[in-house]
Scaffold this motif. Structure first.
Motif, short mmCIF file in Angstrom:
data_model
loop_
_atom_site.label_atom_id
_atom_site.label_comp_id
_atom_site.label_asym_id
_atom_site.label_seq_id
_atom_site.Cartn_x
_atom_site.Cartn_y
_atom_site.Cartn_z
N CYS A 603 0.88 -1.22 0.03
CA CYS A 603 -0.01 0.02 -0.06
C CYS A 603 0.77 1.33 -0.11
O CYS A 603 1.87 1.27 0.77
N TYR A 604 0.56 2.25 -0.95
CA TYR A 604 1.18 3.41 -0.73
C TYR A 604 0.17 4.52 -0.86
O TYR A 604 -0.86 4.86 -1.57
N GLY A 605 0.44 5.42 -0.03
CA GLY A 605 -0.20 6.71 0.44
C GLY A 605 0.43 7.94 0.29
O GLY A 605 1.59 8.16 0.74
N ARG A 606 -0.03 8.71 -0.71
CA ARG A 606 0.90 9.94 -1.04
C ARG A 606 -0.09 11.25 -1.04
O ARG A 606 -1.09 11.23 -1.29
N ASN A 644 4.62 -3.91 3.82
CA ASN A 644 5.01 -3.13 2.74
C ASN A 644 4.19 -1.79 2.53
O ASN A 644 3.36 -2.05 1.30
N MET A 645 4.39 -1.12 3.32
CA MET A 645 3.89 0.13 2.99
C MET A 645 4.66 1.24 2.95
O MET A 645 5.96 1.49 3.58
N THR A 646 4.19 2.41 2.11
CA THR A 646 5.10 3.81 2.16
C THR A 646 3.97 4.87 2.14
O THR A 646 2.76 4.70 1.59
N CYS A 732 6.63 -0.05 -0.15
CA CYS A 732 5.73 -0.63 -1.26
C CYS A 732 6.45 -0.60 -2.51
O CYS A 732 6.85 0.46 -3.08
N PRO A 733 6.42 -1.69 -3.32
CA PRO A 733 7.11 -1.63 -4.63
C PRO A 733 6.01 -0.65 -5.54
O PRO A 733 4.85 -0.58 -5.34
#
Length: 744
Positions: A603-606, A644-646, A732-733
C-alpha cells in the motif's frame, strides 16, 4: 545564421567558445523590436556530457546528431528544430544516451522541415536505441540500426531508461536512401520501459509514423496523420503497451508503399526468425484507425503475423476509404500466434473482408459493436481538427445505473452509465462490470454504490482495461460524489458474540455477522476518483468503505485519488486487500476500526506538493480497536497486519499529524514500512490516545526517510508495544501501479 557543430568536442565547450549572432537584419531603424526573430543555431554532430538547448533559439538540423552513451540532450518546452532536406539529417540517441524532450500542452517541442512547402520524407526523424530485449537466437541479443549499421541496439535491461519524450511533434519525416533503408517518424529500437513517451503527434511522414523494434517501452497518446506506410508498426519481439492511439488518412492522402496499413505487427524481424525469442507480444488499448482517402486503399486495418501475439482492446476502424481487410492474421512467413486477442468495432463503410485468419482458431478475436476507440480530447494540444475524420464513430448510449439490483446484472460495455442516486445491490443481487468501463457519478452525497449483505459486485478490470469510477465533470474536486460501500457478514466488534451495526451514511442498512469467509465478490484493477461527499462533518463517504467484509472477497489493484475523507476504511471484517495506491485523499490514507482483523499488503499513500486537507487530524494510518474508542470492552478488537507500506508527504503547506497512529486497543503488526517526503509530519508513529493506547504486542517496523518529522514517537507508548525505527526498509513496490497511469 550561427553555426553550432556538435562533434567530438564537448558541446558546452563549443557553446562557450562561439559568439552568438542573430541572423536577423541588424538595421531596424533604431526601433526596439518587441518580438525579435529567434536566433538560429546550426545543429549536427556528436555531443558529450549534458547539453541543454535554448527555447529562445531556433535550431537548424543540417546533419546527424548523435547522443552517445553517457550523454544527455535536454530540449526544453517550446523549442523548434527545423531540419534541412536529406536522409542524413536526423537525431539518434544511442544505447546509454538520453534525451529529455519535455514539452507541455501549451508549449510543445516541434521537429519539422526547414521550408514551408515540405512534403513527407523531407528529413530523417528521431531514433532512440536502448538496451532492452529484442528477439534473436541468443538469451541476450543486439542488432544494428537500419539507417546506420555501425550503431547497435538491444540488450538485457527491460527497464532501461532513455529519457523522456512528451508533447512532441514530428513533421515531414521519413527520408529514405533506398526502398529498404528509410526513416520513420519515431523509431524505437530496443527501448526500455524506464523511458517515458507520451503525447506524440507525427504527421505527413514517409514510411511508418512509429515503429517498435523490440523493447518494452510504453507509449501513451499518439496521433499519426497521413503517414506513408503504417500508422503503428511492431516487430522484433516488442512487448510493451500503446495506449490511446489514433491513425488517420485524410481525403487527399496517397501512399507510395505497396501495403500500407493501420497496424502491422511481426513477431520477429522480417519474419526471418521463427525460432527466435522473444517473439512480439504487445498490447494496444483504445485505438482508432481512419481511412478517409478517396483514392488510396488500406491493405489491412490490423495485420498481425509472423508469430506475433497482439492484445488489442477498444479498437475502432472507421472512414469512407477502401480497406481491403479489417483484420488479417495470415502471412507466408507465419501467421499470428493463436493467443492473439482483438476487440474491434467496424464502422468503416468500404471494407472488402472482415477477417482473414487461415485455418487457425482465434477465439479471442472479435468484431463487436460499441467500441469507442481513442479519446481525441487527449490530442487537443496538437491543434489537429478531427471534424470529418472518424466522425462516424457511434453515439454512446447513456443510461443511469439502476436504483436496485436484485438479480444477476451485467452492465453493457457499449453504454455510458451514470450513478444518479444510490445504487443498492440487494441480498441475492449481483452487479457485474466488464473490464475497461468508466462509470460517471453525478454530483451529490446520495450518488454512490452500496453492496448490501448477501449482495455481490464483480468489478474485474485488467491492467490493460481497468474499471474507473469518476465524476461526470472534468473540473470535479474531492467530495464530488459518494463512493463505493461494501457490507458483509464478517465479524465486527461489539458487546455480543455476533454483532451488527448500521451503515454510517444510511442507518437503515446493517453490516456485520459471523461469517469470516463471507464473499461479497471481486474488485480488481479499479480506480475510484473524486469521491467522499459528506452530509455533515460526522457523516461522510470514503473512497472505498468496507463494512464487515469477509475474506472470501477479493480486493486487489485499487487506485483511489482526490477523495474527501479516507481513501479506504475497514469497519471490522476480515477481508484482505493488496496493491492499493491512495493519492491526495483528504483525511487518512488507510483507516482501520471496529475489530478489523485482515491484512493490507503493498500500500502506498501520497500527498502531492499542492495538497491541502480540510480535516483536523489527517494521517497516513489511523487504527482503532473498536468504533470511535467507545467500546473498550467489546470483542473482537482490531488485530491486523500491514506488509510493505509507504507513506509520503510532499505537501508544502499541509502537516500530517501522524504517519502511523495506532490506538484504542488496536493491535497492529506493521512490517517493511517507509515514511518519506519533504512535507511536515508531526509524529512518525504514535501509539497513544485518551480513549486507550495501542494493544500490547503491537509492532511497527518503519524506516524514516522523511526530512521534516517533528517527533519520532511518543514517550508514553505502552511498554509492551514496539516501534522499531531503522534503516533499510523498502516499503511498497511502485511498479505494481503502472496500470493506474499515475507516475510515482
Amino acid at each position: 545564421m550561427k553555426k553550432l557543430f556538435l562533434n567530438a568536442m564537448a558541446f558546452m565547450a563549443v557553446m562557450s567558445a562561439v559568439s552568438f549572432t542573430s541572423c536577423s537584419d541588424d538595421d531596424n531603424n533604431g526601433g526596439g523590436d518587441i518580438n525579435p526573430p529567434a536566433e538560429t543555431v546550426e545543429l549536427k554532430g556528436a555531443i558529450e556530457g549534458t547539453v541543454t538547448l535554448d527555447a529562445n533559439k531556433e535550431y537548424h538540423l543540417t546533419g546527424t546528431v548523435n547522443v552517445p552513451a553517457g550523454a544527455t540532450l535536454e530540449i526544453p518546452a517550446g523549442t523548434v528544430i527545423k531540419a534541412a532536406k536529406g536522409f542524413a539529417n536526423y537525431i539518434i540517441v544511442e544505447r546509454g544516451g538520453k534525451i529529455n524532450a519535455r514539452g507541455t500542452a501549451d508549449r510543445p517541442i516541434i521537429f519539422t522541415a526547414d521550408v514551408d512547402n515540405a512534403s513527407s520524407g523531407h528529413w530523417g526523424g528521431l531514433i532512440i536505441n536502448g538496451n532492452a530485449p529484442i528477439s534473436g537466437e541468443n538469451a541476450v541479443n543486439e542488432a544494428m540500426t537500419e539507417v546506420d549499421n555501425n550503431i547497435p541496439y538491444g540488450g538485457g535491461d527491460a527497464a532501461d531508461n532513455s529519457g523522456v519524450i512528451e508533447y512532441v511533434q514530428l513533421l515531414y519525416t521519413g527520408a529514405r536512401s533506398s526502398a529498404d533503408i528509410e526513416h520513420n517518424g519515431l523509431t524505437l529500437n530496443g527501448v526500455g520501459n524506464g523511458t517515458t513517451i507520451n503525447n506524440i503527434y507525427i504527421a505527413e511522414g514517409a514510411d511508418d509514423a512509429i515503429e517498435f523494434f523490440g523493447g518494452t517501452v510504453n507509449v501513451t497518446n499518439l496521433l499519426a496523420v497521413n503517414c506513408d506506410d503504417d500508422c503503428f508498426d511492431f516487430t522484433q519481439g516488442y512487448s510493451g503497451t500503446l495506449d490511446n492511439c489514433y491513425g488517420v488518412w485524410e481525403s487527399g492522402f496517397t501512399s507510395t508503399e505497396e501495403d500500407p496499413r493501420g497496424v502491422e505487427a511481426d513477431g520477429n524481424l522480417d519474419g526471418n526468425g521463427p525460432d527466435h525469442a522473444p517473439q512480439a507480444n504487445f498490447t494496444i488499448k483504445n485505438m482508432t484507425i481512419v481511412n478517409n482517402a478517396s483514392g488510396q486503399a488500406m491493405q489491412d486495418a490490423i495485420k498481425i503475423r509472423r508469430l506475433a501475439t497482439a492484445n488489442i482492446t477498444n479498437a475502432l476502424v472507421t472512414g469512407s476509404g477502401e480497406i481491403q481487410n479489417l483484420i488479417d492474421l495470415t502471412d507466408s512467413k507465419g501467421d499470428a500466434n493463436t493467443a492473439t486477442a482483438i476487440s474491434v468495432t467496424n464502422n468503416a463503410t468500404n471494407v472488402s473482408d472482415d477477417l482473414v485468419n487461415s485455418n487457425q482458431q482465434y477465439d479471442g478475436v472479435q468484431i463487436v459493436s460499441g467500441n469507442t476507440g481513442a479519446d481525441t480530447s487527449a490530442f487537443a494540444w496538437t491543434g489537429y481538427d478531427f471534424s470529418g475524420n472518424g466522425s462516424t464513430a457511434p453515439t454512446i448510449e447513456e443510461e443511469n445505473m439502476p436504483a436496485e439490483i436484485t438479480s444477476d446484472v451485467t452492465l453493457d460495455a457499449a453504454k455510458q452509465y451514470y450513478i444518479d442516486g444510490t445504487v443498492h445491490v440487494k441480498e441475492g443481487g449481483v452487479l457485474r462490470i466488464p473490464a475497461g468501463m468508466t462509470i460517471k457519478a453525478r454530483n451529490g452525497f446520495a450518488n454512490y454504490i452500496i453492496v448490501e449483505r448477501g449482495g455481490q459486485i464483480f468489478a474485474e478490470g485488467t491492467a490493460e482495461a481497468p474499471i474507473t469510477f469518476t465524476a461526470d465533470n472534468e473540473t470535479a474536486e474531492s467530495g464530488y460524489w459518494g463512493g463505493i460501500i461494501i457490507n458483509g457478514y464478517a465479524p465486527i466488534s461489539g458487546e455480543n458474540a455476533v454483532n451488527e451495526a448500521m451503515t454510517e451514511v444510511d442507518n437503515n442498512i446493517p453490516y456485520g455477522g459471523d461469517k469470516a469467509n463471507d464473499n461479497s465478490g471481486v474488485l480488481t484493477y479499479v480506480r475510484i476518483l473524486y469521491s467522499g461527499a459528506r452530509s455533515s462533518a460526522d457523516i461522510e463517504h470514503n473512497g472505498l468503505t468496507l463494512n464487515g467484509v469477509g475474506n472470501g472477497t477479493r480486493i486487489e489493484n485499487i487506485y483511489i485519488a482526490e477523495g474527501a475523507d479516507d481513501a479506504i476504511e475497514f469497519f471490522g471484517g476480515s477481508v484482505n486487500v493488496s496493491n492499493l495506491l491512495a493519492v491526495n485523499c483528504d483525511d487518512d490514507c488507510f483507516d482501520f476500526t471496529q475489530g478489523y482483523c485482515g491484512t493490507l499488503t503493498n500500500c502506498y499513500g501520497r500527498w502531492e506538493a499542492d495538497f491541502t486537507s480540510t480535516e483536523e487530524d489527517p494521517r497516513g494510518v489511523e487504527a482503532d480497536g473498536n468504533l470511535d474508542g467507545n467500546g473498550p470492552d467489546h470483542a473482537p478488537q482490531a488485530d491486523f497486519k500491514i506488509e510493505n507500506m509507504t507513506i509520503e508527504n510532499l505537501a508544502e503547506n499541509q502537516a500530517m499529524q501522524d504517519a502511523i497512529k495506532v490506538r484504542r486497543l488496536a493491535k497492529a503488526t506493521i512490517n517493511n514500512a517507509v515514511v518519506s517526503g519533504s512535507g511536515l509530519i508531526e509524529q512518525l508513529a504514535d501509539l497513544t490516545d485518551s480513549k486507550g493506547n495501542a494493544a500490547d504486542g503491537t509492532v511497527v517496523n518503519v524506516t524514516k526517510s522523511a526530512t521534516n518529522v517533528e517527533e519520532d514517537t511518543n514517550a508514553n507508548n505502552p511498554a509492551a508495544a514496539t516501534v522499531n525505527i531503522a534503516a533499510g526498509n523498502t516499503g511498497c513496490p511502485t511498479d505494481i501501479f503502472s496500470w493506474t497511469g499515475y507516475s510515482l
